[in-house]
Scaffold this active site. Structure first.
Site, short mmCIF file in Angstrom:
data_model
loop_
_atom_site.label_atom_id
_atom_site.label_comp_id
_atom_site.label_asym_id
_atom_site.label_seq_id
_atom_site.Cartn_x
_atom_site.Cartn_y
_atom_site.Cartn_z
N CYS A 115 -1.30 -6.15 -3.26
CA CYS A 115 -0.24 -6.60 -4.16
C CYS A 115 -0.82 -7.61 -5.14
O CYS A 115 -1.61 -8.48 -4.75
CB CYS A 115 0.90 -7.23 -3.36
SG CYS A 115 2.31 -7.71 -4.37
N HIS A 160 7.19 0.39 -2.97
CA HIS A 160 6.56 -0.93 -3.04
C HIS A 160 7.23 -1.77 -4.12
O HIS A 160 7.55 -2.95 -3.91
CB HIS A 160 5.06 -0.77 -3.33
CG HIS A 160 4.30 -2.05 -3.48
ND1 HIS A 160 3.33 -2.45 -2.60
CD2 HIS A 160 4.38 -3.04 -4.42
CE1 HIS A 160 2.85 -3.63 -2.97
NE2 HIS A 160 3.47 -4.00 -4.10
N GLU A 161 7.49 -1.13 -5.28
CA GLU A 161 8.10 -1.89 -6.40
C GLU A 161 9.57 -2.22 -6.14
O GLU A 161 10.01 -3.34 -6.39
CB GLU A 161 7.98 -1.09 -7.71
CG GLU A 161 6.56 -0.71 -8.11
CD GLU A 161 5.57 -1.84 -7.92
OE1 GLU A 161 4.42 -1.54 -7.57
OE2 GLU A 161 5.94 -3.02 -8.07
N HIS A 168 10.08 -5.15 -3.99
CA HIS A 168 9.95 -6.44 -4.66
C HIS A 168 11.31 -6.91 -5.20
O HIS A 168 11.57 -8.11 -5.26
CB HIS A 168 8.96 -6.38 -5.83
CG HIS A 168 7.53 -6.59 -5.44
ND1 HIS A 168 7.09 -7.69 -4.73
CD2 HIS A 168 6.42 -5.84 -5.69
CE1 HIS A 168 5.78 -7.61 -4.54
NE2 HIS A 168 5.35 -6.50 -5.12
O1 LIG Z 1 4.06 -4.75 -7.06
C1 LIG Z 1 2.95 -4.17 -7.67
N1 LIG Z 1 1.74 -4.57 -7.09
O2 LIG Z 1 1.66 -5.76 -6.56
C2 LIG Z 1 0.55 -3.86 -7.51
C3 LIG Z 1 0.07 -2.90 -6.45
C4 LIG Z 1 1.03 -1.79 -6.23
C5 LIG Z 1 0.76 -0.91 -5.05
C6 LIG Z 1 -0.40 -0.98 -4.30
C7 LIG Z 1 -0.58 -0.12 -3.20
C8 LIG Z 1 0.40 0.80 -2.88
C9 LIG Z 1 1.55 0.86 -3.65
C10 LIG Z 1 1.72 0.01 -4.72
NI NI Z 2 3.31 -5.79 -5.28
#
Ligand SMILES: OCN(O)CCCc1ccccc1
Ligand code: NI
Length: 183
Positions: free
Chosen positions: A110, A153-154, A157
């Site tokens: 992240c 993942h987003e 958040h």
């Molecule tokens: O929130 C976005 N982030 O921190 C960047 C990395 C995003 C991400 C990384 C690994 C698997 C799914 C999503």
């Molecule tokens: Ni992230």
């Protein structure tokens, strides 16, 4: 231009709050911000620009990560099946999901976490997302594979959830129940 200086890190409480819905039609300010978030992702994936400005590469970004507690995300990546995703979205919502789970065998990282957190992050294998895009169109996306992982993942958040919240504390590399690796 968004740089790493604009990205809040894991100790910042904003990352643990539930972000607010964006009132539509979006203000020009919110549209510009979403455009900037998408631009960050593109810049971070451009070798020259990323090196010049010290950008950590990212495939997604959520508004709370730039200190804005609003339900806005940007994604920019090619999936393993060569499908391209490049969106700025307002108020994304998972409206349905598979029972089956999936995870990235590499684990996740992240932009707001400056450390490795090893372990599998179990997520839904398939999801359907409804959102309003940057041009105010209502869109519905049926996602699987890496795309499903990134969108979850987003959207996490926006709900104050970090990827490491999903890692099993006792056995980080336990294969989640009926889950398959995406990659
Ligand atoms: O929130 C976005 N982030 O921190 C960047 C990395 C995003 C991400 C990384 C690994 C698997 C799914 C999503
Ligand atoms: Ni992230």
């Amino acid at each position: 231009m968004i740089t790493m200086d604009d990205i809040v890190r894991e100790e910042n409480p904003i990352l643990y709050q539930v972000a607010k819905e964006v009132t539509l039609p979006a203000s020009q300010e919110d549209i510009d911000t979403l455009q900037d978030m998408l631009m960050y992702l593109k810049n971070s994936q451009d070798e020259e620009i990323a090196t010049k400005y010290g950008l950590r590469p990212g495939v997604g970004l959520a508004a709370p990560q730039i200190g804005l507690s609003k339900r806005m995300i940007a994604v920019h990546f090619d999936d393993f099946d060569e499908k391209s995703y490049s969106y700025g979205l307002f108020n994304p919502k998972i409206i349905s999901h598979s029972v089956e789970k999936a995870y990235l065998s590499t684990g996740e990282g992240c932009l707001s976490v400056d450390r490795e957190v090893p372990g599998y992050v179990p997520r839904y294998a398939r999801i359907t997302v409804k959102a309003t895009d940057i041009d105010e169109n209502e869109i519905k996306l049926r996602l699987r594979g890496f795309a499903a992982i990134v969108f979850q993942h987003e959207i996490d958040h926006l709900n104050g959830v970090m990827f490491f919240d999903h890692i099993d504390k006792d056995d980080p590399f336990k294969i989640p129940e009926d889950a398959k690796p995406v990659d």
